[in-house]
Design an enzyme around this catalytic site. Structure first.
Site, PDB file in Angstrom:
ATOM      1  N   SER A 132       0.810  -0.953   0.003  1.00 22.42           N
ATOM      2  CA  SER A 132       0.193  -0.258  -0.299  1.00 22.42           C
ATOM      3  C   SER A 132       1.016   1.468   0.002  1.00 22.42           C
ATOM      4  O   SER A 132       1.805   1.381   0.514  1.00 22.42           O
ATOM      5  CB  SER A 132      -0.620   0.042   1.158  1.00 22.42           C
ATOM      6  OG  SER A 132      -1.690   1.098   1.644  1.00 22.42           O
ATOM      7  N   TYR A 142      -2.420   1.180  10.982  1.00 24.08           N
ATOM      8  CA  TYR A 142      -1.794  -0.056   9.792  1.00 24.08           C
ATOM      9  C   TYR A 142      -0.945   0.136   8.638  1.00 24.08           C
ATOM     10  O   TYR A 142      -0.092  -0.225   8.319  1.00 24.08           O
ATOM     11  CB  TYR A 142      -3.390   1.164   8.979  1.00 24.08           C
ATOM     12  CG  TYR A 142      -3.458   0.052   7.333  1.00 24.08           C
ATOM     13  CD1 TYR A 142      -4.147  -0.970   7.210  1.00 24.08           C
ATOM     14  CD2 TYR A 142      -3.085   1.321   6.590  1.00 24.08           C
ATOM     15  CE1 TYR A 142      -4.114  -1.392   5.772  1.00 24.08           C
ATOM     16  CE2 TYR A 142      -3.291   0.886   5.256  1.00 24.08           C
ATOM     17  CZ  TYR A 142      -4.005  -0.941   4.670  1.00 24.08           C
ATOM     18  OH  TYR A 142      -4.192  -0.898   3.733  1.00 24.08           O
TER      19      TYR A 142
END
Length: 245
Positions: A132, A142
């Site tokens: 990501s 995250y």
């Protein structure tokens, strides 16, 4: 027909990758936690499926053994399984932070270990780690899980190349999927930064076919990643001002 194993293959990016690979004469084995969705996705492409939570190492080991019993050579492993985790370190429960690390990072480690014999047997073969942009631009727990995955992907690339396994690191930006809904962006003036899973799947398959080591999807997402790496102080001040608002 070469065999591809795709984790998180029931929906979203994983399902889109599997459809595109099938069109290119790959036989896909889809891995995920929801049997009903996996079965439907596998039937759509004429593939196979295995139910597994990649966040549990023992499950991954058993799943890998079952697949390699049927397919001792695996030409492609796509580590796509992941869970979302919006929130800050001080606000997020520790159990949630642990889940992010287990699934987003350790799941990749365990899947690679499980399938490495089959990847080496099929060499030259490929490993795709779907990371990501958040792995390069820090925005919370995250990001920490994805940063670990990014570092893992870059480090094993050097180790696996002599073994005939090519590693591809893919860092998508905002992608609108069931597991990662981006409705808040789609409704606002930033809707144009959101892409769909088919767009990401096309870039992943292109990266494999062209042997690209590391890509951002869309490619302009490399700019904020480089900006934070080059100007960490400025990024920290901007984040601090936003937190004060």
């Amino acid at each position: 027909m070469p065999v591809a194993v795709v984790t998180g293959g029931a929906t979203g990016i994983g399902a889109a990758v599997a459809r595109l690979l099938t069109e290119r004469d790959w036989h896909c084995v889809l891995v995920g936690r929801r049997e009903d969705r996996l079965q439907a996705a596998a039937e759509e492409i004429g593939g196979e499926f295995e139910v597994c939570d990649v966040g549990e190492r023992s499950e991954v080991e058993r799943m890998g053994a079952r697949i390699m019993e049927r397919h001792p050579q695996v030409g492609l492993l796509v580590n796509n399984a992941g869970v979302a985790g919006r929130g800050n370190f001080l606000d997020m429960p520790l159990e949630r932070i642990e889940e992010l690390i287990r699934i987003n990072y350790l799941g990749c480690v365990w899947c690679l270990r499980a399938f490495l014999p089959a990847l080496e047997a099929a060499a030259p073969s490929h490993l795709v780690n779907v990371v990501s942009v958040a792995g390069s631009v820090a925005i919370g727990p995250y990001s920490a899980s994805k940063h670990a995955q990014l570092a893992f992907s870059r480090s094993v690339a050097r180790e696996l190349l002599p073994r005939g396994v090519h590693v591809h690191t893919v860092s998508p930006g905002f992608v609108h999927t069931e597991g990662f809904p981006q409705d808040w962006l789609l409704r606002g003036r930033f809707g144009r930064v959101v892409v769909g899973p088919d767009y990401v799947a096309e870039r992943i398959v292109r990266a494999i076919e062209r042997d690209r080591a590391e890509i951002f999807v869309p490619s302009w997402y490399r700019i904020p990643a480089l900006a934070q790496a080059l100007f960490p102080g400025a990024f920290r001040r901007v984040r601090a001002r936003r937190a004060e608002r």
